[in-house]
Each structure stands twice: as structure tokens, then as C-alpha cells.
Design a protein around this motif. Structure first.
Motif, PDB file in Angstrom:
ATOM      1  N   ASN A 274       0.851  -1.114  -0.011  1.00  0.00           N
ATOM      2  CA  ASN A 274      -0.123   0.058  -0.120  1.00  0.00           C
ATOM      3  C   ASN A 274       0.881   1.390  -0.036  1.00  0.00           C
ATOM      4  OD1 ASN A 274      -2.220  -1.706   0.180  1.00  0.00           O
ATOM      5  ND2 ASN A 274      -2.997  -0.756   1.962  1.00  0.00           N
ATOM      6  N   PHE A 275       0.503   2.049  -0.944  1.00  0.00           N
ATOM      7  CA  PHE A 275       1.404   3.496  -1.041  1.00  0.00           C
ATOM      8  C   PHE A 275       0.650   4.476  -0.205  1.00  0.00           C
ATOM      9  CE2 PHE A 275       4.814   2.838  -4.037  1.00  0.00           C
ATOM     10  CZ  PHE A 275       4.737   1.366  -4.451  1.00  0.00           C
ATOM     11  N   LEU A 276       1.332   4.904   0.582  1.00  0.00           N
ATOM     12  CA  LEU A 276       0.277   6.090   1.571  1.00  0.00           C
ATOM     13  C   LEU A 276       1.139   7.323   1.135  1.00  0.00           C
ATOM     14  CD1 LEU A 276      -0.541   3.681   2.896  1.00  0.00           C
ATOM     15  CD2 LEU A 276      -0.111   4.662   5.230  1.00  0.00           C
ATOM     16  N   ASN A 277       0.832   8.068  -0.262  1.00  0.00           N
ATOM     17  CA  ASN A 277       1.212   9.168  -0.655  1.00  0.00           C
ATOM     18  C   ASN A 277       0.380   9.915  -1.438  1.00  0.00           C
ATOM     19  OD1 ASN A 277       1.755   7.202  -2.577  1.00  0.00           O
ATOM     20  ND2 ASN A 277       3.759   8.476  -3.684  1.00  0.00           N
ATOM     21  N   ASN A 278       0.371  11.184  -1.624  1.00  0.00           N
ATOM     22  CA  ASN A 278      -0.582  11.827  -2.824  1.00  0.00           C
ATOM     23  C   ASN A 278      -2.083  11.505  -2.221  1.00  0.00           C
ATOM     24  OD1 ASN A 278       1.699  12.442  -3.930  1.00  0.00           O
ATOM     25  ND2 ASN A 278       1.515  11.470  -5.736  1.00  0.00           N
ATOM     26  N   ILE A 279      -2.458  11.305  -1.141  1.00  0.00           N
ATOM     27  CA  ILE A 279      -3.675  10.872  -0.657  1.00  0.00           C
ATOM     28  C   ILE A 279      -4.917  11.788  -0.648  1.00  0.00           C
ATOM     29  CG2 ILE A 279      -4.894   9.771   1.357  1.00  0.00           C
ATOM     30  CD1 ILE A 279      -1.918   9.060   2.358  1.00  0.00           C
ATOM     31  N   THR A 280      -5.613  11.323  -1.483  1.00  0.00           N
ATOM     32  CA  THR A 280      -6.820  12.417  -1.747  1.00  0.00           C
ATOM     33  C   THR A 280      -8.204  11.837  -1.274  1.00  0.00           C
ATOM     34  OG1 THR A 280      -7.044  11.118  -3.848  1.00  0.00           O
ATOM     35  CG2 THR A 280      -5.998  13.066  -4.110  1.00  0.00           C
ATOM     36  N   ARG A 281      -9.152  12.823  -1.104  1.00  0.00           N
ATOM     37  CA  ARG A 281     -10.618  12.485  -0.622  1.00  0.00           C
ATOM     38  C   ARG A 281     -11.092  11.480  -1.664  1.00  0.00           C
ATOM     39  NH1 ARG A 281     -15.544  14.809  -0.418  1.00  0.00           N
ATOM     40  NH2 ARG A 281     -15.165  16.275  -2.177  1.00  0.00           N
ATOM     41  N   ILE A 293      -4.848  15.359   1.507  1.00  0.00           N
ATOM     42  CA  ILE A 293      -5.209  15.607   2.505  1.00  0.00           C
ATOM     43  C   ILE A 293      -4.558  15.387   3.850  1.00  0.00           C
ATOM     44  CG2 ILE A 293      -7.743  15.242   1.856  1.00  0.00           C
ATOM     45  CD1 ILE A 293      -7.771  12.178   2.785  1.00  0.00           C
ATOM     46  N   VAL A 294      -3.438  14.566   3.634  1.00  0.00           N
ATOM     47  CA  VAL A 294      -2.607  14.466   4.635  1.00  0.00           C
ATOM     48  C   VAL A 294      -0.933  14.395   3.973  1.00  0.00           C
ATOM     49  CG1 VAL A 294      -2.519  11.867   4.505  1.00  0.00           C
ATOM     50  CG2 VAL A 294      -2.225  12.823   6.599  1.00  0.00           C
ATOM     51  N   PRO A 295       0.010  14.688   4.758  1.00  0.00           N
ATOM     52  CA  PRO A 295       1.490  14.660   4.262  1.00  0.00           C
ATOM     53  C   PRO A 295       1.748  13.163   3.697  1.00  0.00           C
ATOM     54  CG  PRO A 295       1.406  16.160   6.057  1.00  0.00           C
ATOM     55  CD  PRO A 295       0.032  15.476   6.006  1.00  0.00           C
ATOM     56  N   ASN A 296       2.486  12.926   2.893  1.00  0.00           N
ATOM     57  CA  ASN A 296       3.059  11.592   2.507  1.00  0.00           C
ATOM     58  C   ASN A 296       3.529  10.990   3.689  1.00  0.00           C
ATOM     59  OD1 ASN A 296       2.188  11.959  -0.034  1.00  0.00           O
ATOM     60  ND2 ASN A 296       4.292  12.540  -0.883  1.00  0.00           N
ATOM     61  N   ILE A 297       3.338   9.544   3.805  1.00  0.00           N
ATOM     62  CA  ILE A 297       3.665   8.637   4.864  1.00  0.00           C
ATOM     63  C   ILE A 297       4.503   7.604   4.528  1.00  0.00           C
ATOM     64  CG2 ILE A 297       2.489   7.153   6.446  1.00  0.00           C
ATOM     65  CD1 ILE A 297      -0.076   8.963   6.238  1.00  0.00           C
ATOM     66  N   GLY A 298       4.325   6.751   3.686  1.00  0.00           N
ATOM     67  CA  GLY A 298       5.544   5.954   3.242  1.00  0.00           C
ATOM     68  C   GLY A 298       4.580   4.579   2.641  1.00  0.00           C
ATOM     69  N   ILE A 299       5.411   3.587   2.829  1.00  0.00           N
ATOM     70  CA  ILE A 299       4.752   2.383   1.951  1.00  0.00           C
ATOM     71  C   ILE A 299       4.825   1.321   3.008  1.00  0.00           C
ATOM     72  CG2 ILE A 299       5.208   0.663  -0.020  1.00  0.00           C
ATOM     73  CD1 ILE A 299       7.228   2.802  -1.111  1.00  0.00           C
ATOM     74  N   LEU A 300       3.625   0.470   2.732  1.00  0.00           N
ATOM     75  CA  LEU A 300       3.415  -0.662   3.681  1.00  0.00           C
ATOM     76  C   LEU A 300       3.225  -2.081   2.931  1.00  0.00           C
ATOM     77  CD1 LEU A 300       0.521   0.646   5.944  1.00  0.00           C
ATOM     78  CD2 LEU A 300       2.761   0.577   6.412  1.00  0.00           C
TER      79      LEU A 300
END
Ligand code: SF4
Ligand code: SF4
Length: 357
Positions: A274-281, A293-300
Motif C-alpha cells: 500500500n502506497f500512502l502518498n498523494n492521498i486524496t479525498r 489531505i495528509v502529508p506523504n507517509i510511506g509504503i506498507l
């Protein structure tokens, strides 16, 4: 023992690139145990709507493809056609869009094969015994793959609450008939303002449910219609209407059941990233360049589809400092996805997060 979810952030140095971090994490997470020599591996992802820029960067995808090739297996990138009209409604438009978005063979080192065929009718039926689904309609080329690597771009979702691995697999592996069953409890109908009476849908309907009436417009006999959705894909005038009438609760139940149909068939031949970047509504089907909606976090990374999605939500909420998805979609009971997925034996929300530096 809790199932593990591995996590890397995007912090890199000149000595240690993001690919070094991904590579080490794949080794620790046992990625190679999922794939055997000669396996045909479906790399399931979303190529993004025409003006959506948030999807997974093709250079990440190439890295994963090369890892699969290094195991002497055969990767292909895949998604299924959309239920609605647009640039992903048939596999010609869909593969052309994938190329435009950078998923060209010269970049990603693997072919793009749309799993449910030219017009979304190529499917296999997987029998399951769940509340709303007895037969799941799965795109044939995903069904026939030996293994699946689900590369998921995490987003919010206007109907489901959030979109992560369970949705990527549940909705994203369904043929058009499967998608129609998730989104509508009714048969398609004709938009007479658009219909020109060209007869094309009549010729393609296998159960003769469509006829051209005296007013020169097509009509669907709901008693005869099986909901195969072929007419939706063949009408060049976008004159076949879908009744988007299922509730979020029903939609999430169906998505989870379809994901169960895929994961129970593939068993330990699935791996999730799971890519937690460029997260949109909104999800990547949205034809807009949405605000993040939130800063980039990382990859799971995980072998447990439930654990990785739960960990993704938890990390996003931690970064946001609030329950972001509840704030965005207070009326959607998206947490039911986790309890239902656990009930179906798909995995566990009780995970151990392992951070790799
Ligand atoms: S294919 Fe479309 S335009 Fe042609 S008859 Fe059917 S609904 Fe009307
Ligand atoms: S959904 Fe399938 S069965 Fe129903 S009218 Fe369209 S083509 Fe015919």
C-alpha cells in the motif's frame, strides 16, 4: 501471533535510496515465498482517470516488476474495465490510457493486460457462500494468474469511505457484471435523450432483452435482462444508464465478499503493498487533480490484506492527528469492512507494525 505489516517512510539518503529500502523490506516480508519460477504474476494496480496524477509512479512499478523477473516469473500489469463510460471502459482505450500515464512497456518492463478482456465480459465465476454473493464474477486473466501482487494507492472513497487493498482486489478484480452487481440492484435502462436507435445493443444482447420501439429508441425488458452489462460497453452514445442505487453498507459488503473470492482462490499466492502518498479525498477514478489531505507517509507491505488496510488507516489518522476518514465520511460505516473481512477469514486487524529504516 500477530500478522506483520512492514513499513518504510520516504526518508532517503545518498547512501540509501527508496529502492534499497523497498528491496530490504520485500526480503524481510518474505515476498519471494509468494512467487515460484514460471508463475504468471498479475501486478494489480489502478492506472488512474485521465486527469488524475495521484497514482503509483511507474518507476516504482518497474522496480516490483524487476523483482518478479529476478525470480524467473512472468509479471503483467493489470486492471479491469470500468462499469461506466470513459477512457477505461474497454481494453483498447484502457491500455492506451495506461501508456499515456507512463505504464508503457519501455518504462515498466512488463505488458499491460486488461483482465476482463476487450469489453469487460471475459470472466470466471468463483462460487462462494457469503451473505450477498454466491457467485463472484472475476476478470479471467486475474483468475488464471498464479499469483497476485496488489500495488495499491491508498485514497479516501466517496462511496466506500476509503480505498485500499481490499477495494483494489474486491472491486478492481471484478468483471463488468461483478461491478454492476456491487453498484446496482436494478437492471440498466435506456436514456432516450441519448439513444439514436442504432441497434448495436440489440445485436449484442445475448438474451434478446433489448428491442427498438416505435419511437426509434431502445428498450430493455427487465424480466429478460440478466444484468450482464454488455450493452453498457457497446453503446457508443453512452445511452445505457446504470442505476447507482446500492447503499455504502451494501457496497462495502460486496467489495469485501469479492475480495474474499479472489484471496480464497489464490490463498498464499498474494502479496500486498500500500502506497500512502498523494492521498486524496476521492479515489483514483475521479477525473480531477485532487488536493492531498495528509502529508506523504510511506509504503506498507504485508501478506495480510486486512492487516495492511487497518495499518494504513491507523498511520494516516496518526499523521492527521484525528480520525480523518470518519471526519471525511461520517455517514459511511467503513469500519464494518474490517470486522466482516475478519469474519470471512481473510486476515486480522490485530497486526504488528515493523518499521524498516
Ligand atoms: S447502442 Fe445505444 S444508441 Fe444504439 S440503440 Fe442501443 S442504446 Fe440506443
Ligand atoms: S445488461 Fe446484458 S442482458 Fe441486460 S439488456 Fe444489457 S446486454 Fe442484455
Amino acid at each position: 501471533m500477530k500478522n506483520k505489516v512492514y513499513f518504510i517512510d520516504f526518508h532517503t539518503t545518498f547512501q540509501r535510496s527508496i529502492f534499497d529500502k523497498i528491496g530490504d523490506t520485500l526480503s524481510q516480508a518474505g515476498f519471494k515465498d509468494t512467487i515460484r519460477e514460471h508463475d504468471k504474476v498479475a501486478v494489480k494496480l489502478h492506472f488512474g482517470a485521465e486527469t488524475n496524477f495521484s497514482v503509483i509512479n511507474p518507476r516504482y512499478v518497474r522496480y516490483f516488476v524487476n523483482r518478479i523477473l529476478a525470480l524467473d516469473a512472468k509479471p503483467f500489469l493489470t486492471d479491469t474495465n470500468t462499469l461506466y463510460a470513459g477512457n477505461r471502459v474497454n481494453s483498447i482505450d484502457h491500455t492506451n490510457l495506461a501508456t499515456r500515464h507512463g505504464y508503457a512497456r519501455s518504462v515498466v518492463n512488463a505488458p499491460v493486460i486488461i483482465a476482463d478482456g476487450l469489453v469487460g465480459q471475459s470472466e470466471e465465476i468463483v462460487k462462494i457462500d457469503t451473505k450477498e454473493t454466491k457467485e463472484a464474477h472475476i476478470g479471467s486473466d486475474i483468475h488464471h494468474a498464479d499469483a497476485i501482487l496488489a500495488l495499491t494507492h491508498m485514497t479516501g472513497h466517496e462511496a466506500a469511505g476509503f480505498g485500499a487493498a481490499i477495494k483494489n482486489i474486491g472491486m478492481g478484480c471484478a468483471s463488468r457484471k461483478g461491478k454492476l452487481a456491487m453498484h446496482s440492484t436494478s437492471r440498466p435502462s435506456i436514456n432516450c435523450d441519448r439513444c439514436v436507435g442504432c441497434d448495436r445493443c440489440v445485436q449484442w444482447c445475448q438474451v434478446n432483452a433489448i428491442s427498438i420501439k416505435e419511437n426509434g429508441k431502445a428498450h430493455i425488458d427487465e424480466e429478460l435482462c440478466t444484468g450482464c452489462s454488455m450493452c453498457i460497453s457497446v453503446c457508443p452514445f453512452i445511452a445505457i444508464r446504470i442505476k447507482w442505487n446500492t447503499s455504502s453498507e451494501f457496497l462495502n459488503t460486496k467489495i469485501t465478499e469479492y475480495a474474499h473470492a479472489v484471496t480464497s482462490h489464490k490463498r498464499d499466492k498474494m502479496f500486498y503493498v500500500n502506497f500512502l502518498n498523494n492521498i486524496t479525498r476521492l479515489c483514483d477514478c475521479a477525473n480531477i487533480h485532487g488536493e492531498y489531505i495528509v502529508p506523504n507517509i510511506g509504503i506498507l507491505f504485508s501478506k495480510d490484506i486486512v492487516a495492511i488496510d487497518r495499518a494504513s488507516i491507523d498511520l494516516i489518522n496518526e499523521r492527521a492527528g484525528k480520525d480523518l476518514f470518519k471526519e471525511l465520511y461520517p455517514d459511511i460505516l467503513w469500519e464494518n469492512i474490517f470486522s466482516y473481512a475478519e469474519k470471512l477469514g481473510m486476515g486480522s486487524s490485530d497486526y504488528e507494525l515493523v518499521k524498516i529504516e
